[in-house]
Design an enzyme around this catalytic site. Structure first.
Site: not given
Length: 321
Positions: A180, A219, A264
Site C-alpha cells: 500500500r 456496493r 462496509r
C-alpha cells in the site's frame, strides 16, 4: 492389435472351436446311435463358437485396459515432471493488482485467479490465518493487535514469505491489498530478491474519482468469500427495492450461499473522499516505482465489463500493452 497377438487369439479360438466340435461330434454320434436327430451336434458346435468369441472379446478387453492404464499413467507422470520442473527452475509469476476503492478489484481479481491458476493473496486473510495457525509471526502479530497497535511492514512481509512457501504458490501468486506504500513495495522487492524473483506484472485499474462514489455507495459484500455485488451494476438475484428505489437490506443475499450481504462502514461518500486522498498520496507512487522495470500496465476500468476484461487479458499477456 499386432499380428502375433491376433495369431495367438485365433489359435486359442481354434482350440475352443475344435474342442467344442469334438465334444459336439461325440455327443451327436451317441445321439445318432440312440435314434435322435443331428440337432444336438449343431447346438454344441455353436456353443463352441460362442465360447471362442467370448474368449477373444475378453482378451481384447484386458489388452485395452493394460494399454489405457499404461498410457494415462505415463502421461500423468510426465505432466507432474513438467510441473515440478517449472516450479523449481522457472521464475514465479507475481502479479500486483492496483486500483482505487470501487475500481473493480473484487470483481476482476477472482477472474484473473481462475484464468492464470494462481492464488489471490489478501494480507488480511493471510494475517488471520497466521494468527489462527499460531505460527511465530502469527503470534507476534496477534500480540501487537491485542495491544491495539498496527502490525509492522516487516511482520506483514514475513507472513507473505511464509504463505508463498505453500504448494499452490509454486508457479506464482496475485497480491491484493499489498503493498500500500512505497516502503512496503521496497520491502516486498527485497524479500522476493532473496529467492531470485521479482514482481512480474502490475495491473492498475483506472477510474475517475467522480465515477467512484456511485460504485462505492451501491456496493455490497459477502464477508466470508469477499464476493462483491452492486445494486446497479451487479445486483444479487434476491434483491428487492423499496418504494424509493433503494435496496431492502434483508433481501441482499449472496447468490451462492444465501448468506446476508453487508456494506462496509467506510463505503460512504464522506469516507470515500479520505480514502481516495490516501490512495493517490501513498499508493500511486508505487506505480512510479515499478514503471522503470517495464511491468506496469494500465486498464480503463470505466467501461463495460467485457471491455475491462479484454484490456486486462491483453495486459497480462507477454508484451501486452
Amino acid at each position: 492389435m499386432n499380428t502375433l497377438k491376433t495369431t495367438n487369439l485365433l489359435r486359442m479360438a481354434g482350440r475352443h472351436i475344435g474342442s467344442g466340435g469334438r465334444r459336439g461330434l461325440s455327443t451327436s454320434t451317441a445321439a445318432f446311435r440312440q435314434g435322435t436327430s443331428n440337432t444336438s451336434k449343431s447346438l454344441l458346435t455353436a456353443a463352441g463358437l460362442a465360447v471362442a468369441a467370448t474368449t477373444i472379446v475378453e482378451l481384447q478387453r484386458q489388452e485395452t485396459q493394460i494399454t489405457w492404464n499404461s498410457f494415462f499413467g505415463s502421461t500423468e507422470k510426465a505432466v507432474k515432471a513438467v510441473e515440478d520442473k517449472f516450479g523449481k527452475y522457472w521464475p514465479r509469476n507475481i502479479l500486483i493488482l492496483f486500483g482505487p476503492p470501487g475500481a473493480g478489484k473484487g470483481t476482476h481479481g477472482p477472474a484473473i485467479q481462475d484464468m492464470l491458476g494462481l492464488p489471490q493473496l489478501s494480507t488480511g486473510d493471510m494475517l488471520r490465518a497466521a494468527v489462527a495457525a499460531k505460527t511465530e509471526v502469527g503470534k507476534q502479530a496477534d500480540a501487537i493487535m491485542k495491544a491495539g497497535g498496527l502490525v509492522s511492514d516487516d511482520i506483514v512481509v514475513a507472513i507473505i514469505k511464509e504463505r508463498i512457501k505453500d504448494e499452490d504458490c509454486k508457479f506464482g501468486f496475485i497480491l491484493d491489498g499489498f503493498p500500500r506504500t512505497l516502503q512496503q513495495a521496497k520491502a516486498l522487492d527485497k524479500m522476493l530478491a532473496e529467492e531470485g524473483t521479482c514482481v512480474s506484472k502490475v495491473i492498475e485499474l483506472q477510474v475517475p474519482d467522480s465515477v467512484l462514489e456511485e460504485r462505492i455507495c451501491g456496493r455490497w459484500i459477502h464477508k466470508e468469500s469477499g464476493r462483491s455485488f452492486h445494486v446497479k451494476y451487479a445486483p444479487p438475484k434476491s434483491m428487492k427495492l423499496d418504494k424509493n428505489g433503494k435496496a431492502i437490506p434483508e433481501t441482499m443475499k449472496d447468490d451462492e450461499t444465501g448468506d446476508l450481504l453487508m456494506q462496509r462502514k467506510d463505503d460512504t461518500a464522506e469516507a470515500l473522499v479520505a480514502r481516495l486522498k490516501s490512495y493517490h498520496k501513498e499508493t500511486v507512487p508505487i506505480l512510479t516505482h515499478y514503471k522503470p522495470h517495464g511491468v506496469v500496465r494500465t486498464v480503463n476500468a470505466n467501461q463495460g465489463m467485457e471491455g475491462v476484461w479484454k484490456e486486462i487479458n491483453e495486459a497480462l499477456q507477454r508484451g501486452g500493452k
